[in-house]
Scaffold this motif. Structure first.
Motif, PDB file in Angstrom:
ATOM      1  N   THR A 258       0.833  -1.198   0.000  1.00  0.00           N
ATOM      2  CA  THR A 258       0.000   0.000   0.000  1.00  0.00           C
ATOM      3  C   THR A 258       0.869   1.250   0.000  1.00  0.00           C
ATOM      4  OG1 THR A 258      -1.443  -1.307   1.397  1.00  0.00           O
ATOM      5  CG2 THR A 258      -2.046   0.992   1.066  1.00  0.00           C
ATOM      6  N   THR A 259       1.902   1.233   0.851  1.00  0.00           N
ATOM      7  CA  THR A 259       2.761   2.409   0.922  1.00  0.00           C
ATOM      8  C   THR A 259       3.393   2.691  -0.434  1.00  0.00           C
ATOM      9  OG1 THR A 259       3.379   1.431   3.027  1.00  0.00           O
ATOM     10  CG2 THR A 259       4.418   3.524   2.444  1.00  0.00           C
ATOM     11  N   SER A 260       3.923   1.653  -1.060  1.00  0.00           N
ATOM     12  CA  SER A 260       4.632   1.930  -2.309  1.00  0.00           C
ATOM     13  C   SER A 260       3.663   2.408  -3.385  1.00  0.00           C
ATOM     14  CB  SER A 260       5.422   0.713  -2.783  1.00  0.00           C
ATOM     15  OG  SER A 260       4.717  -0.457  -2.517  1.00  0.00           O
ATOM     16  N   ILE A 261       2.436   1.852  -3.389  1.00  0.00           N
ATOM     17  CA  ILE A 261       1.459   2.309  -4.385  1.00  0.00           C
ATOM     18  C   ILE A 261       1.160   3.790  -4.189  1.00  0.00           C
ATOM     19  CG2 ILE A 261      -0.986   2.170  -4.994  1.00  0.00           C
ATOM     20  CD1 ILE A 261      -0.647  -0.913  -4.485  1.00  0.00           C
ATOM     21  N   ILE A 262       0.964   4.172  -2.917  1.00  0.00           N
ATOM     22  CA  ILE A 262       0.637   5.573  -2.642  1.00  0.00           C
ATOM     23  C   ILE A 262       1.836   6.468  -2.908  1.00  0.00           C
ATOM     24  CG2 ILE A 262       0.028   7.184  -0.780  1.00  0.00           C
ATOM     25  CD1 ILE A 262      -1.823   4.966   0.266  1.00  0.00           C
ATOM     26  N   LEU A 263       3.011   5.968  -2.562  1.00  0.00           N
ATOM     27  CA  LEU A 263       4.236   6.740  -2.778  1.00  0.00           C
ATOM     28  C   LEU A 263       4.435   7.036  -4.268  1.00  0.00           C
ATOM     29  CD1 LEU A 263       6.018   7.560  -0.437  1.00  0.00           C
ATOM     30  CD2 LEU A 263       7.716   5.913  -1.245  1.00  0.00           C
ATOM     31  N   ILE A 264       4.292   6.000  -5.086  1.00  0.00           N
ATOM     32  CA  ILE A 264       4.450   6.202  -6.535  1.00  0.00           C
ATOM     33  C   ILE A 264       3.426   7.222  -7.022  1.00  0.00           C
ATOM     34  CG2 ILE A 264       4.218   5.094  -8.790  1.00  0.00           C
ATOM     35  CD1 ILE A 264       5.238   2.528  -7.479  1.00  0.00           C
ATOM     36  N   TYR A 265       2.212   7.085  -6.485  1.00  0.00           N
ATOM     37  CA  TYR A 265       1.158   8.004  -6.893  1.00  0.00           C
ATOM     38  C   TYR A 265       1.530   9.443  -6.549  1.00  0.00           C
ATOM     39  CZ  TYR A 265      -3.286  10.437  -6.913  1.00  0.00           C
ATOM     40  OH  TYR A 265      -4.285  11.348  -7.147  1.00  0.00           O
ATOM     41  N   ILE A 266       1.978   9.628  -5.296  1.00  0.00           N
ATOM     42  CA  ILE A 266       2.316  10.985  -4.860  1.00  0.00           C
ATOM     43  C   ILE A 266       3.429  11.565  -5.728  1.00  0.00           C
ATOM     44  CG2 ILE A 266       3.322  12.320  -2.960  1.00  0.00           C
ATOM     45  CD1 ILE A 266       1.743  10.501  -1.062  1.00  0.00           C
ATOM     46  N   ILE A 267       4.443  10.736  -5.989  1.00  0.00           N
ATOM     47  CA  ILE A 267       5.556  11.219  -6.815  1.00  0.00           C
ATOM     48  C   ILE A 267       5.054  11.654  -8.183  1.00  0.00           C
ATOM     49  CG2 ILE A 267       7.674  10.530  -7.999  1.00  0.00           C
ATOM     50  CD1 ILE A 267       8.221   8.693  -5.587  1.00  0.00           C
ATOM     51  N   LEU A 268       4.243  10.786  -8.799  1.00  0.00           N
ATOM     52  CA  LEU A 268       3.749  11.106 -10.145  1.00  0.00           C
ATOM     53  C   LEU A 268       2.896  12.376 -10.134  1.00  0.00           C
ATOM     54  CD1 LEU A 268       2.965   7.563 -11.556  1.00  0.00           C
ATOM     55  CD2 LEU A 268       4.721   9.145 -12.336  1.00  0.00           C
ATOM     56  N   VAL A 269       2.015  12.469  -9.124  1.00  0.00           N
ATOM     57  CA  VAL A 269       1.142  13.644  -9.068  1.00  0.00           C
ATOM     58  C   VAL A 269       1.976  14.911  -8.863  1.00  0.00           C
ATOM     59  CG1 VAL A 269      -0.588  14.821  -7.671  1.00  0.00           C
ATOM     60  CG2 VAL A 269      -0.949  12.467  -8.357  1.00  0.00           C
ATOM     61  N   LEU A 270       3.001  14.802  -8.011  1.00  0.00           N
ATOM     62  CA  LEU A 270       3.877  15.956  -7.813  1.00  0.00           C
ATOM     63  C   LEU A 270       4.542  16.361  -9.120  1.00  0.00           C
ATOM     64  CD1 LEU A 270       5.602  15.420  -4.345  1.00  0.00           C
ATOM     65  CD2 LEU A 270       4.044  17.248  -5.065  1.00  0.00           C
TER      66      LEU A 270
ATOM     67  N   TYR B 171       0.842  16.154 -22.125  1.00  0.00           N
ATOM     68  CA  TYR B 171       1.131  15.127 -23.138  1.00  0.00           C
ATOM     69  C   TYR B 171       1.601  13.831 -22.491  1.00  0.00           C
ATOM     70  CZ  TYR B 171       3.668  12.788 -26.896  1.00  0.00           C
ATOM     71  OH  TYR B 171       4.152  11.868 -27.777  1.00  0.00           O
ATOM     72  N   TYR B 172       2.576  13.956 -21.580  1.00  0.00           N
ATOM     73  CA  TYR B 172       3.067  12.749 -20.909  1.00  0.00           C
ATOM     74  C   TYR B 172       1.997  12.163 -20.000  1.00  0.00           C
ATOM     75  CZ  TYR B 172       7.526  14.283 -22.730  1.00  0.00           C
ATOM     76  OH  TYR B 172       8.527  14.660 -23.574  1.00  0.00           O
ATOM     77  N   GLU B 173       1.183  13.029 -19.437  1.00  0.00           N
ATOM     78  CA  GLU B 173       0.088  12.528 -18.599  1.00  0.00           C
ATOM     79  C   GLU B 173      -0.841  11.668 -19.452  1.00  0.00           C
ATOM     80  OE1 GLU B 173      -2.014  15.642 -16.537  1.00  0.00           O
ATOM     81  OE2 GLU B 173      -3.567  14.230 -15.920  1.00  0.00           O
ATOM     82  N   GLY B 174      -1.075  12.133 -20.675  1.00  0.00           N
ATOM     83  CA  GLY B 174      -1.898  11.349 -21.598  1.00  0.00           C
ATOM     84  C   GLY B 174      -1.295   9.977 -21.839  1.00  0.00           C
ATOM     85  N   ILE B 175       0.022   9.939 -21.980  1.00  0.00           N
ATOM     86  CA  ILE B 175       0.681   8.649 -22.198  1.00  0.00           C
ATOM     87  C   ILE B 175       0.523   7.755 -20.977  1.00  0.00           C
ATOM     88  CG2 ILE B 175       2.907   7.532 -22.617  1.00  0.00           C
ATOM     89  CD1 ILE B 175       3.721   9.975 -24.213  1.00  0.00           C
ATOM     90  N   LEU B 176       0.652   8.352 -19.781  1.00  0.00           N
ATOM     91  CA  LEU B 176       0.471   7.562 -18.553  1.00  0.00           C
ATOM     92  C   LEU B 176      -0.943   6.979 -18.509  1.00  0.00           C
ATOM     93  CD1 LEU B 176       2.260   9.722 -15.831  1.00  0.00           C
ATOM     94  CD2 LEU B 176       3.021   7.555 -16.816  1.00  0.00           C
ATOM     95  N   ILE B 177      -1.917   7.786 -18.916  1.00  0.00           N
ATOM     96  CA  ILE B 177      -3.304   7.310 -18.916  1.00  0.00           C
ATOM     97  C   ILE B 177      -3.454   6.132 -19.886  1.00  0.00           C
ATOM     98  CG2 ILE B 177      -5.656   7.926 -19.605  1.00  0.00           C
ATOM     99  CD1 ILE B 177      -5.146  10.703 -18.424  1.00  0.00           C
TER     100      ILE B 177
ATOM    101  N   SER C  85      -9.048  10.998 -15.657  1.00  0.00           N
ATOM    102  CA  SER C  85      -7.858  11.750 -15.259  1.00  0.00           C
ATOM    103  C   SER C  85      -6.778  10.759 -14.871  1.00  0.00           C
ATOM    104  CB  SER C  85      -8.173  12.642 -14.071  1.00  0.00           C
ATOM    105  OG  SER C  85      -8.392  11.839 -12.945  1.00  0.00           O
ATOM    106  N   PHE C  86      -5.585  11.263 -14.672  1.00  0.00           N
ATOM    107  CA  PHE C  86      -4.499  10.373 -14.289  1.00  0.00           C
ATOM    108  C   PHE C  86      -4.833   9.631 -13.005  1.00  0.00           C
ATOM    109  CE2 PHE C  86      -0.845   9.851 -11.497  1.00  0.00           C
ATOM    110  CZ  PHE C  86      -0.210   8.837 -12.176  1.00  0.00           C
ATOM    111  N   SER C  87      -5.370  10.359 -12.025  1.00  0.00           N
ATOM    112  CA  SER C  87      -5.628   9.728 -10.730  1.00  0.00           C
ATOM    113  C   SER C  87      -6.621   8.585 -10.840  1.00  0.00           C
ATOM    114  CB  SER C  87      -6.168  10.762  -9.746  1.00  0.00           C
ATOM    115  OG  SER C  87      -5.255  11.802  -9.613  1.00  0.00           O
ATOM    116  N   THR C  88      -7.719   8.816 -11.574  1.00  0.00           N
ATOM    117  CA  THR C  88      -8.707   7.739 -11.673  1.00  0.00           C
ATOM    118  C   THR C  88      -8.094   6.526 -12.363  1.00  0.00           C
ATOM    119  OG1 THR C  88      -9.550   8.867 -13.634  1.00  0.00           O
ATOM    120  CG2 THR C  88     -10.827   9.090 -11.638  1.00  0.00           C
ATOM    121  N   VAL C  89      -7.365   6.777 -13.446  1.00  0.00           N
ATOM    122  CA  VAL C  89      -6.776   5.644 -14.164  1.00  0.00           C
ATOM    123  C   VAL C  89      -5.769   4.926 -13.279  1.00  0.00           C
ATOM    124  CG1 VAL C  89      -5.320   4.993 -16.107  1.00  0.00           C
ATOM    125  CG2 VAL C  89      -7.159   6.617 -16.438  1.00  0.00           C
ATOM    126  N   TYR C  90      -4.985   5.688 -12.566  1.00  0.00           N
ATOM    127  CA  TYR C  90      -3.958   5.061 -11.717  1.00  0.00           C
ATOM    128  C   TYR C  90      -4.611   4.105 -10.721  1.00  0.00           C
ATOM    129  CZ  TYR C  90      -0.016   4.546  -8.532  1.00  0.00           C
ATOM    130  OH  TYR C  90       0.987   4.019  -7.763  1.00  0.00           O
TER     131      TYR C  90
END
Lengths: 383, 295, 252, 328
Positions: free
Chosen positions: D12-24, D34-40, D157-162
């Motif tokens: 759980t921690t690593s999932i949230i950590l990766i998320y926080i890093i990406l969102v930052l 553009y890159y956000e689109g690729i992540l999606i 959005s990125f968050s929902t897809v993530y």
């Protein structure tokens, strides 16, 4: 051998992974550089509809070269950054985002075909960036926002013009229409033709759709033949038109063939099969107007081929945009959009002003195919 | 034109395209029969046949006879080459890997031709005058006549080849049981090559006939006829040569009748619908034998 | 009441009657052999009993219930499991997993419990892990628990298949040529194992076997079929002396 | 119990950590639109790949109609979201779930004819169903037919897809490692043996197929609210094959592989864009080379485990000392 295999596969995995990581970390290359005016282009440079994309793109580039050669606009050179959308909606959205976010362009020219254009209009509308599509004819394109314009005329308009032409100039009473159901351009033109033709005393004896990947039209044409139409309207792009026209001959139909601007280029595909047909277009190479002949000459010099109407539209789009930026005196979005709305210039595809839906108001050329040549038959005024 | 004449006309249209499907389907079915691989690249052999013909006629201006034979030979060699390079190393790997490789080969061929010949579809030279011949109320295009004639002739030749000649019999033996065939002294590798060669040559002829009928060629032109021919092969019972022919004609006729009487856009749905109905009733195709797994 | 009873059981493929008028009774904890020449229809009988084939005639009563028409997995739930002549293991899975899968129908937790890992999941998974290891220990295979099944030696594969069939908790175990491909030493061990299974698990066993020493050595009763018909039943001693049986085997 | 808790916390921690890093990174603009689109797109491809992997990699049934289910989900979600009045996030969730359910419903109906067949016949039948779905969508009014469906709300959005991707992968992971997952795998290994140890192959085939279709539908819904324009030709059999390529490239029956391959396949064409018209040639050569040198997929049978990595323990599953080459 086993070792080698293992080594190869490891390297391969490594390369792929490194690539994946590099892709994530790639840095922005674009920044607000005030020495140039950046115009973003989105066009299908590869893929099924690449012919149109390349033509529009060539036209646009020619106009930019001309403008830059004569000193640019507002004393700045234009930098044209273009991405390939392959005729695909997702690619178009990606291209748009890349242009706006990475390259920070001041205005967008594109896309070329209707569907990808429709995909980016909501995004462009949200940001208010000036956007002109040279060639997307679908009615809804400019509806998304007041910052979205086009250079070509719209689908319904072409259908009506051709229906009117068939009734009045050719005295046709029975028409058959074949259209591509997977293409909104084809559909839109066909619908408008049918409505106008029937509303004004004609009968549409056969109104048949076919799929995008269709190559065999003989079954439909066999049905059409039994109806004995006077004219056969084929609103599609010229490759398909060429295929249908040949099969029209195979089946033995004698109706006059009619088409719309998608026919431009059909002579390279099936000159004999479309002999005697008529289509409407944005301009004619026969047109003696100075702008037209100049454009044709320069285009031939640069690209070593005759410009099709998509090239002319690409060219005019840049001219319209440049004039608007010049008039606005800035690249500020709102100012340019305001200037665009007040456009009034004469260029290759006619004298262009915009109506309240940001669609151009201009002449239509009707072209007859005679002895394997496009001949300007008549010009029709919108009113 | 009365109702019957129109029906016959549609039937003839169907037989025309059906005979091309049948020719292409033979390539799929022969390869499947022998190495149990859906050779996705077969559709691109069609495309290659068309382009090679185009080059022979337009670029090199070869006499028509040579210009039609050369592409067939080139495709035949390409077929052998593809098998040797891309499929042979995977003969003992999971079957799906071979399938993906075949898809990769297909992408590769399409894009190599795309690179070489560009994005524009190219008009194919007119080899046969398209104007129709009248037979009573029917009008039959010369193209239809010649296409059907050539296809049927080739199918008869193939049938004789497989039933009467030694290499033909070897092909049947290997597709029945490669292990046993090898023990009987049959060279399995060269038999597989021969199968690819025959299938590809037929595919090339199919490609040429297809381009004559629909004279616009592009690097991705093989995908749809390839898919339909493959469906035809499955419909008839994959691995079974008469099945491929039967399937091809059924597909062509079904398509033409749907377009003529129901709706052009529904043709593909009807074709696949027929496939579903047939497979639901006969899980291994029209002529396929229903083999139960031995427990 | 007999554990298994068939009444005029038969099947015809096309016009060919592979098995017919097949009447047997097997009692609980009985160890019965089914023998006959090649192609006599022995495996077909197994396929009928386990629901792989649907009989064209007759009935099969297991615990008094007619199980004709039931799916193979339903018959397993009733309590008949089997092994196969040509070993059918889950080749790419570990030995332990092979056994665990057979516990499937004995487990209760739902799909949701499995996905969300509710308590039931942990409890039952732990239970069967232990049970599976116990079972492997009985077969002296605990060290091979994490080996991929296809990498086991042949004899071990046969043993694993039997262990797997036992994991499904049968009342009647059908063994299809368990000794095929084994050397005399392995066959001897197998005989001991079969005996042991019957005593330990208190189940009935019906086995097909060509190795006469094995059949005669452990079976309490033998059924002989030829051309799909029973030609004799009896104790090993009786069968040895039966003229019909000798005829069938020697081809008259 | 303790180690279980520890594993949960680490994951759980690593999932949230990766998320926080990406969102930052997105916030500061390092990852732009553009890159956000690729992540999606990556997330969507991961969902498609792991779901197809259930049907093809774990259940062992080659299906070529995944894009059809994606299409059902995409169109249903897009049509529904335009007609419902809800705040953004619930609107997206409700419409993609309904889209997924409709896709699952169709899969359920198809399961009956499909699973009467085996092997390549089954594959081609699913291909047929996929194409029929596409043709039907092409001929419907509400879907916009060939004109496509535009004016879809930008809800993805990125968050929902993530998070939906994480949830999907987790669901498939836990499912596969439960008794139900084992039942599914046993069918791939040997259908007759599976029945013979008490597994209802019909039930689990239908279940796996339907579940895979559900998630394909969900991915379709996310896709629709990301691209904002739907075109039936986005869902042709080539699309199904693209998803299959991801699955095979990652390794059949390997979730980590599917995730990794989905990431690579999303990025690869964009990286190759620099090679202009050589890009597809390079792509196909890489694909062929990959299969020739690693026919079992990128990771073959190895699954990646964060806990295993941290504790240095190796999972003993799939230790194969002798590679059994040759036919079975």
């Amino acid at each position: 051998m086993r070792r080698l295999r293992k080594l190869m596969s490891l390297t391969l995995t490594g390369v792929l992974l490194a690539g994946a990581l590099a892709g994530c970390g790639q840095k922005d290359s674009g920044s607000a550089d005030s020495d140039v005016i950046k115009i973003g282009g989105i066009a299908p440079l590869t893929g099924n509809v690449a012919v149109y994309g390349v033509a529009a793109s060539n036209g646009a580039k020619l106009a930019i070269e001309e403008i830059n050669a004569s000193g640019g606009i507002l004393g700045k050179k234009i930098e044209y950054i273009e991405y390939d959308d392959k005729g695909d909606t997702t690619e178009a959205v990606n291209a748009y985002k890349k242009l706006v976010n990475n390259n920070k362009v001041n205005a967008i020219i594109g896309a070329v075909t209707s569907k990808p254009t429709l995909a980016i209009t909501p995004l462009a509308a949200k940001e208010g960036i000036p956007m002109i599509t040279p060639t997307a004819t679908a009615l809804d394109v400019t509806a998304a926002g007041t910052n979205i314009f086009r250079t070509c005329f719209i689908d319904p308009y072409q259908g009506e013009i051709m229906a009117k032409f068939a009734l009045e100039n050719l005295n046709a009473s029975k028409a058959a229409v074949l259209y591509n159901t997977a293409d909104d351009y084809s559909l839109g033109v066909a619908e408008a033709f049918k409505n106008y033709f029937e509303a004004n005393g004609g009968t549409v004896v056969s109104y048949e759709g076919y799929g995008a990947d269709e190559k065999d039209y003989k079954a439909i044409l066999t049905n059409v033949k039994t109806q004995n139409p006077d004219v056969l309207f084929l609103p599609d792009y010229y490759n398909t038109v060429g295929l249908i026209a040949q099969q029209v001959k195979e089946v033995g139909i004698n109706a006059t063939l009619l088409g719309a601007d998608g026919w431009d280029g059909v002579l390279t595909v099936a000159p004999e099969a479309v002999e005697g047909g008529y289509f409407c277009n944005h301009y004619s190479t026969d047109d003696t107007a100075e702008e037209v002949q100049n454009f044709i000459k320069k285009y031939k010099e640069t690209y070593n081929e005759d410009p099709v109407s998509f090239a002319a539209l690409g060219y005019d789009t840049v001219k319209i945009l440049a004039a608007a930026i010049e008039k606005a005196g800035t690249t500020d979005y709102d100012a340019v959009v305001k200037a665009l709305a007040e456009t009034n210039i004469t260029s290759v595809t006619g004298t262009i002003t915009y109506d309240e839906n940001r669609n151009p108001v201009k002449d239509v050329a009707i072209i007859k195919i005679e002895n394997g040549q496009n001949r300007l038959y008549t010009k029709v005024n919108p009113q | 034109m009365d109702v019957l004449a129109k029906f016959l006309q549609q039937l003839i249209n169907g037989i025309h395209v059906g005979s091309i499907y049948a020719l292409i389907a033979l390539g799929y079915t022969m390869v499947y029969g022998i190495i149990k691989l859906i050779n996705f690249a077969h559709g691109d052999i069609i495309m290659m046949g068309a382009y090679f013909t185009f080059v022979c006629i337009v670029t090199f201006n070869l006499p028509i006879g040579v210009a039609l034979i050369t592409p067939v030979i080139l495709c035949l060699l390409s077929g052998i080459l593809i098998e040797r390079v891309a499929y042979k190393p995977l003969r003992n790997s999971p079957r799906l890997s071979a399938l993906i490789t075949a898809i990769g080969v297909s992408f590769l061929l399409e894009n190599v031709f795309f690179k070489k010949f560009g994005q524009n579809p190219i008009p194919f030279p007119q080899i046969i005058n398209p104007s129709p011949i009248s037979l009573g109320p029917l009008q039959i295009s010369r193209i239809t006549f010649i296409t059907v004639l050539i296809s049927v002739l080739l199918m008869i030749l193939l049938d004789l080849f497989i039933k009467k000649t030694k290499p033909g019999k070897a092909m049947r033996a290997v597709s029945e049981d490669p292990g046993a065939a090898q023990l009987m002294g049959i060279n399995v590798n060269s038999t597989i090559s021969l199968t690819f060669a025959t299938g590809s040559a037929l595919g090339a002829v199919g490609g040429i006939l297809y381009s004559i009928a629909y004279p616009l060629i592009d690097p991705f032109m093989g995908v749809m006829p390839g898919l339909k021919a493959f469906v035809a092969a499955v419909l008839g019972g994959i691995g079974i040569i008469p099945g491929a022919m039967l399937g091809g004609f059924i597909m062509g006729i079904a398509e033409s009748l749907t377009k003529g009487y129901i709706s052009s856009q529904l043709a593909d749905a009807v074709v696949f619908g027929i496939l579903i109905v047939v497979l639901s009733l006969k899980p291994s195709g029209l002529l396929g034998k229903n083999v139960k797994e031995k427990v | 009441m007999a554990l298994l009873e068939t009444k005029d059981l038969g099947i015809a493929f096309g016009g060919l009657r592979a098995v017919g008028d097949f009447n047997i009774k097997i009692d609980e904890k009985e160890l019965v052999g089914l023998i006959g020449p090649n192609g006599a229809g022995k495996t077909t009988v197994f396929n009928l009993l386990t629901g792989v084939y649907l009989p064209t005639e007759g009935a099969i009563y297991f615990n008094g219930e007619n199980i004709v028409g039931k799916k193979p997995f339903e018959i397993v739930e009733k309590g008949i499991t089997r092994t196969f002549q040509n070993i059918r293991l889950f080749k790419d899975l570990s030995v332990l997993e092979n056994v665990k899968i057979a516990f499937h129908h004995k487990m209760k937790y739902s799909i949701a419990a499995g996905i969300f890992r509710l308590n039931a999941y942990w409890k039952e998974e732990k239970e069967i892990e232990e049970k599976a290891m116990e079972l492997l220990k009985l077969f002296d295979m605990q060290d091979a628990a994490y080996t991929t099944a296809k990498n086991l030696p042949y004899g071990q594969q046969r043993k694993l298949e039997i262990a797997r069939a036992l994991a499904a908790d049968p009342k009647l175990l059908l063994l299809d040529e368990p000794a095929a491909g084994m050397n005399p030493q392995e066959t001897k061990e197998l005989m001991e194992t079969i005996h042991f299974i019957r005593d330990k698990f208190k189940i009935a066993i019906l086995l097909i076997e060509h190795d006469m020493s094995l059949v005669m050595g452990i079976c309490e009763r033998i059924i002989v079929i030829d051309y799909g018909m029973i030609i004799a039943t009896g104790t090993p001693e009786e069968i040895k002396r039966n003229k019909k049986v000798i005829g069938a085997y020697l081809g008259e | 119990m303790n180690s279980r808790l520890k594993a949960n916390i680490i994951n759980t921690t690593s999932i949230i950590l990766i998320y926080i890093i990406l969102v930052l990174l997105i916030r500061i603009g390092f990852i732009n639109n553009y890159y956000e689109g690729i992540l999606i797109e990556m997330g969507i491809n991961i969902i498609l790949a792991v779901s197809l992997n259930l049907a093809t990699g774990y259940l062992g049934q080659l299906t070529l109609g995944h894009a059809g289910f994606m299409a059902i989900g995409a169109y249903t979600a897009a049509i529904l979201s335009a007609r419902m009045n809800l705040p953004d996030l619930p609107l997206l969730l409700v419409s993609i779930v309904l889209g997924g359910l409709l896709a699952a419903f169709f899969a359920f109906l198809m399961a009956i004819p499909v699973f009467r067949l085996r092997g390549d016949y089954l594959a081609i039948l699913t291909l047929g169903f996929g194409e029929i779905i596409r043709v039907i969508i092409l001929n419907m009014k509400i879907t916009g037919g060939g004109k496509g469906l535009s004016g879809i709300l930008p809800l993805t959005s990125f968050s929902t897809v993530y998070f939906i991707t994480v949830i999907t992968v987790t669901i498939f992971y836990t499912l596969i490692n439960s008794r139900h997952g084992r039942a599914i795998i046993s069918i791939r290994e040997d259908e007759i043996a599976a029945e013979a140890v008490g597994i209802s192959t019909k039930y689990y085939k239908t279940f796996a197929f339907t579940l895979a279709a559900f998630f394909a539908g969900v991915a379709g819904g996310l896709f629709a609210h990301h691209t904002l324009v739907l075109d039936p030709k986005d869902f042709n059999f080539i699309r199904s094959i693209e998803i299959l390529i991801i699955v095979v490239l990652g390794g059949m029956g390997n979730l980590t592989g599917s995730v990794l391959a989905a990431i690579i396949i999303t990025i690869l064409p964009r990286l190759l864009m620099g090679f202009a018209d050589w890009n597809m040639i390079i792509y196909s050569v890489l694909l062929i080379a990959m299969m020739l040198f690693k026919p079992g997929g990128l990771l073959e049978k190895r699954e990646f485990s964060l806990n295993g990595l941290l504790s240095g323990k190796k999972k003993s599953q799939g230790n194969t000392p002798v590679k059994n080459e040759g036919s079975e």
